[in-house]
Design a protein around this motif. Sequence first.
Motif, PDB file in Angstrom:
ATOM      1  N   THR A  28      40.901  30.312  45.583  1.00 42.32           N
ATOM      2  CA  THR A  28      39.863  29.500  46.229  1.00 42.32           C
ATOM      3  C   THR A  28      40.294  28.054  46.441  1.00 42.32           C
ATOM      4  N   ARG A  29      41.014  27.466  45.457  1.00 40.08           N
ATOM      5  CA  ARG A  29      41.325  26.035  45.557  1.00 40.08           C
ATOM      6  C   ARG A  29      42.680  25.777  46.208  1.00 40.08           C
ATOM      7  N   VAL A  30      43.674  26.627  45.896  1.00 42.04           N
ATOM      8  CA  VAL A  30      45.019  26.348  46.414  1.00 42.04           C
ATOM      9  C   VAL A  30      45.201  26.994  47.789  1.00 42.04           C
ATOM     10  N   LEU A  31      44.959  28.290  47.870  1.00 41.42           N
ATOM     11  CA  LEU A  31      45.188  28.971  49.156  1.00 41.42           C
ATOM     12  C   LEU A  31      43.946  28.985  50.050  1.00 41.42           C
ATOM     13  N   ARG A  32      42.789  28.632  49.483  1.00 36.49           N
ATOM     14  CA  ARG A  32      41.525  28.606  50.254  1.00 36.49           C
ATOM     15  C   ARG A  32      41.347  29.884  51.079  1.00 36.49           C
ATOM     16  N   MET A  33      41.462  30.984  50.403  1.00 35.27           N
ATOM     17  CA  MET A  33      41.300  32.273  51.085  1.00 35.27           C
ATOM     18  C   MET A  33      39.833  32.545  51.389  1.00 35.27           C
ATOM     19  N   ASN A  34      39.637  33.502  52.266  1.00 37.74           N
ATOM     20  CA  ASN A  34      38.284  33.860  52.685  1.00 37.74           C
ATOM     21  C   ASN A  34      38.030  35.355  52.522  1.00 37.74           C
ATOM     22  N   LYS A  35      36.764  35.732  52.648  1.00 35.00           N
ATOM     23  CA  LYS A  35      36.366  37.130  52.687  1.00 35.00           C
ATOM     24  C   LYS A  35      37.286  37.887  53.644  1.00 35.00           C
ATOM     25  N   GLU A  36      37.629  39.105  53.283  1.00 35.26           N
ATOM     26  CA  GLU A  36      38.491  39.987  54.102  1.00 35.26           C
ATOM     27  C   GLU A  36      39.993  39.716  53.912  1.00 35.26           C
ATOM     28  N   ASP A  37      40.365  38.570  53.342  1.00 37.70           N
ATOM     29  CA  ASP A  37      41.792  38.328  53.100  1.00 37.70           C
ATOM     30  C   ASP A  37      42.325  39.328  52.065  1.00 37.70           C
ATOM     31  N   LYS A  38      43.620  39.639  52.214  1.00 38.98           N
ATOM     32  CA  LYS A  38      44.210  40.652  51.333  1.00 38.98           C
ATOM     33  C   LYS A  38      45.285  40.092  50.416  1.00 38.98           C
ATOM     34  N   VAL A  39      45.393  40.653  49.239  1.00 41.30           N
ATOM     35  CA  VAL A  39      46.441  40.290  48.270  1.00 41.30           C
ATOM     36  C   VAL A  39      46.858  41.568  47.543  1.00 41.30           C
ATOM     37  N   TYR A  40      47.958  41.461  46.782  1.00 32.35           N
ATOM     38  CA  TYR A  40      48.296  42.527  45.843  1.00 32.35           C
ATOM     39  C   TYR A  40      47.863  42.098  44.448  1.00 32.35           C
ATOM     40  N   LEU A  41      47.231  43.009  43.719  1.00 30.68           N
ATOM     41  CA  LEU A  41      46.834  42.747  42.338  1.00 30.68           C
ATOM     42  C   LEU A  41      47.611  43.690  41.432  1.00 30.68           C
ATOM     43  N   PHE A  43      48.074  45.175  37.611  1.00 27.09           N
ATOM     44  CA  PHE A  43      47.442  45.335  36.300  1.00 27.09           C
ATOM     45  C   PHE A  43      48.498  45.361  35.195  1.00 27.09           C
ATOM     46  N   GLN A  44      48.015  45.156  33.959  1.00 25.53           N
ATOM     47  CA  GLN A  44      48.969  45.109  32.840  1.00 25.53           C
ATOM     48  C   GLN A  44      49.693  46.440  32.613  1.00 25.53           C
ATOM     49  N   ASN A  45      49.137  47.518  33.116  1.00 25.81           N
ATOM     50  CA  ASN A  45      49.837  48.809  32.997  1.00 25.81           C
ATOM     51  C   ASN A  45      50.891  48.982  34.100  1.00 25.81           C
ATOM     52  N   GLU A  46      51.155  47.884  34.851  1.00 25.58           N
ATOM     53  CA  GLU A  46      52.196  47.851  35.886  1.00 25.58           C
ATOM     54  C   GLU A  46      51.854  48.657  37.137  1.00 25.58           C
ATOM     55  N   GLN A  47      50.585  48.964  37.290  1.00 27.56           N
ATOM     56  CA  GLN A  47      50.153  49.541  38.562  1.00 27.56           C
ATOM     57  C   GLN A  47      49.711  48.392  39.464  1.00 27.56           C
ATOM     58  N   SER A  48      50.036  48.505  40.745  1.00 28.70           N
ATOM     59  CA  SER A  48      49.648  47.435  41.667  1.00 28.70           C
ATOM     60  C   SER A  48      48.870  48.018  42.847  1.00 28.70           C
ATOM     61  N   PHE A  49      47.927  47.225  43.326  1.00 23.23           N
ATOM     62  CA  PHE A  49      47.036  47.675  44.397  1.00 23.23           C
ATOM     63  C   PHE A  49      46.924  46.628  45.497  1.00 23.23           C
ATOM     64  N   LEU A  50      46.875  47.093  46.726  1.00 27.84           N
ATOM     65  CA  LEU A  50      46.468  46.231  47.821  1.00 27.84           C
ATOM     66  C   LEU A  50      44.954  46.059  47.675  1.00 27.84           C
ATOM     67  N   VAL A  61      35.874  35.915  42.066  1.00 25.15           N
ATOM     68  CA  VAL A  61      36.081  36.598  43.346  1.00 25.15           C
ATOM     69  C   VAL A  61      35.896  38.083  43.094  1.00 25.15           C
ATOM     70  N   ILE A  62      35.288  38.778  44.045  1.00 25.82           N
ATOM     71  CA  ILE A  62      35.203  40.234  43.920  1.00 25.82           C
ATOM     72  C   ILE A  62      36.108  40.876  44.974  1.00 25.82           C
ATOM     73  N   PHE A  63      36.962  41.780  44.495  1.00 28.67           N
ATOM     74  CA  PHE A  63      37.895  42.489  45.365  1.00 28.67           C
ATOM     75  C   PHE A  63      37.536  43.959  45.451  1.00 28.67           C
ATOM     76  N   SER A  64      37.849  44.523  46.601  1.00 30.07           N
ATOM     77  CA  SER A  64      37.840  45.976  46.733  1.00 30.07           C
ATOM     78  C   SER A  64      39.305  46.430  46.663  1.00 30.07           C
ATOM     79  N   LEU A  65      39.592  47.406  45.790  1.00 26.02           N
ATOM     80  CA  LEU A  65      40.955  47.933  45.687  1.00 26.02           C
ATOM     81  C   LEU A  65      41.171  48.945  46.812  1.00 26.02           C
ATOM     82  N   LEU A  66      42.089  48.657  47.716  1.00 28.85           N
ATOM     83  CA  LEU A  66      42.236  49.500  48.908  1.00 28.85           C
ATOM     84  C   LEU A  66      43.171  50.677  48.657  1.00 28.85           C
ATOM     85  N   GLU A  67      44.386  50.378  48.193  1.00 29.07           N
ATOM     86  CA  GLU A  67      45.292  51.492  47.912  1.00 29.07           C
ATOM     87  C   GLU A  67      46.348  51.090  46.909  1.00 29.07           C
TER      88      GLU A  67
END
Lengths: 253, 253
Positions: A28-41, A43-50, A61-67
């Motif tokens: 929110t403060r550094v990249l000033r992203m908006n609704k609908e923007d995408k990132v990779y998240l 998790f500590q179990n080394e699984q990653s999601f778009l 922030v609330i994300f929807s995990l896409l894939e």
Amino acid sequence: MQRYFLEDFLLLDQKTIQVTGDVFHHITRVLRMNKEDKVYLVFQNEQSFLAKILKIETNYVIFSLLEKENQVKELPIKITIAHGFPKKEKLDLIIQKGTELGAYSIIAFPSDRSIPKWDAKKLLKKQKRLTKIAKKASEQSQRTHMPLVELLNSKQDLLNKFKNYDFVVVVYEKAAKKDGQSQLAQFLTKIKKSAKMLVIFGPEGGLSIEEVEVFLANKAFIVGLGPRILRAETAPLYFLSVISYELELRLKN
Amino acid sequence: MQRYFLEDFLLLDQKTIQVTGDVFHHITRVLRMNKEDKVYLVFQNEQSFLAKILKIETNYVIFSLLEKENQVKELPIKITIAHGFPKKEKLDLIIQKGTELGAYSIIAFPSDRSIPKWDAKKLLKKQKRLTKIAKKASEQSQRTHMPLVELLNSKQDLLNKFKNYDFVVVVYEKAAKKDGQSQLAQFLTKIKKSAKMLVIFGPEGGLSIEEVEVFLANKAFIVGLGPRILRAETAPLYFLSVISYELELRLKN
């Protein structure tokens, strides 16, 4: 695409996640992203999601995990770099580049010829800063594992760790060729996938003969890295690049 | 042992040499060496000799050439790194480490996504400074060849050089695997010793698609460097390490 290793989060349901803390702040403060923007998240179990931003609130922030991300980003063997304390800020470079090149974890230890003398307080402070560098480099290089950074108080602490590894390798410039092929190439033919390997590098002045002998007495292998003299901080980058090439690019999977 | 690339010298006879200039200054003022001390001296024909100080005078040192150094220090193929102008002082790192790792020469060029805009005057100044870094790194890594550093005014200048090489390789992160083995591994099976290779790397934002297409239209090969995203300055170090491993350590000579 931006990538984050998650720390402060709450799974709202199987596909929805609420994120606070540093990641919230950066988005929110550094990249000033908006609704609908995408990132990779990641998790500590080394699984990653778009993931896609569903909602931005004052504190989260609330994300929807896409894939789920499917490409394997980690080396097929787990390599721990153990480096004699080098001078100045060279550990920064070793940790940043070592992380990019796939190190599983990175240890530094007081080697016989190490110039810096760091006390326990200094070590802890340094370790914190270096851990941040490893995290940032893991995100930037799109890994799913974040290397653990550990600064040891003594060489005995390093020797105590030998038992946790399938192989211990000592990189020593005086290692000679055998039968026309280097020990490194011969050694790598023995490596099985998912092996755990500790690889030891000296500081600027190199490892002392006494050190090398202690490591060898504890069942370490010795290898050299070619005819040119590499600086202390360059040797681990060479080693990791070769492992990546040998196990990720050259061998047919 | 200290090593010098000779510039200002006079052969007194087949085994005796008189040295002035920077080397004289470094030996007498910086290292304060004495009679009988030994160094390696590298001639412009890339022959290197172990040499002993016979006499130190006000303006010159006289050495006795003891023996020719026999170990081959240079990669069996000549690799020119061509790097899109990167940000800040990253060329310093690329040149220092690229030299340690055996690059034959290093070129930088204005790539589509290069941030810095350097005019001819700035380029010349930078080139001088970078040449000094290459020289120092060549001495430190005990090479017999000192890489030429060249900063180009335009991408066309780079294209004009393609004809001087046996192979042109473009490193592009979107290069995919073929038949389970990477293009890099496949490509390296084709390389013959003493080949001249130009290897092109993008700046921080990578090469543009248009650039890659122009390079490919000019008969370049495309290769990738594994599943992790490497920073601009890390990619050439990976490539050179792999070449060294493949041609100096893995292949039986």
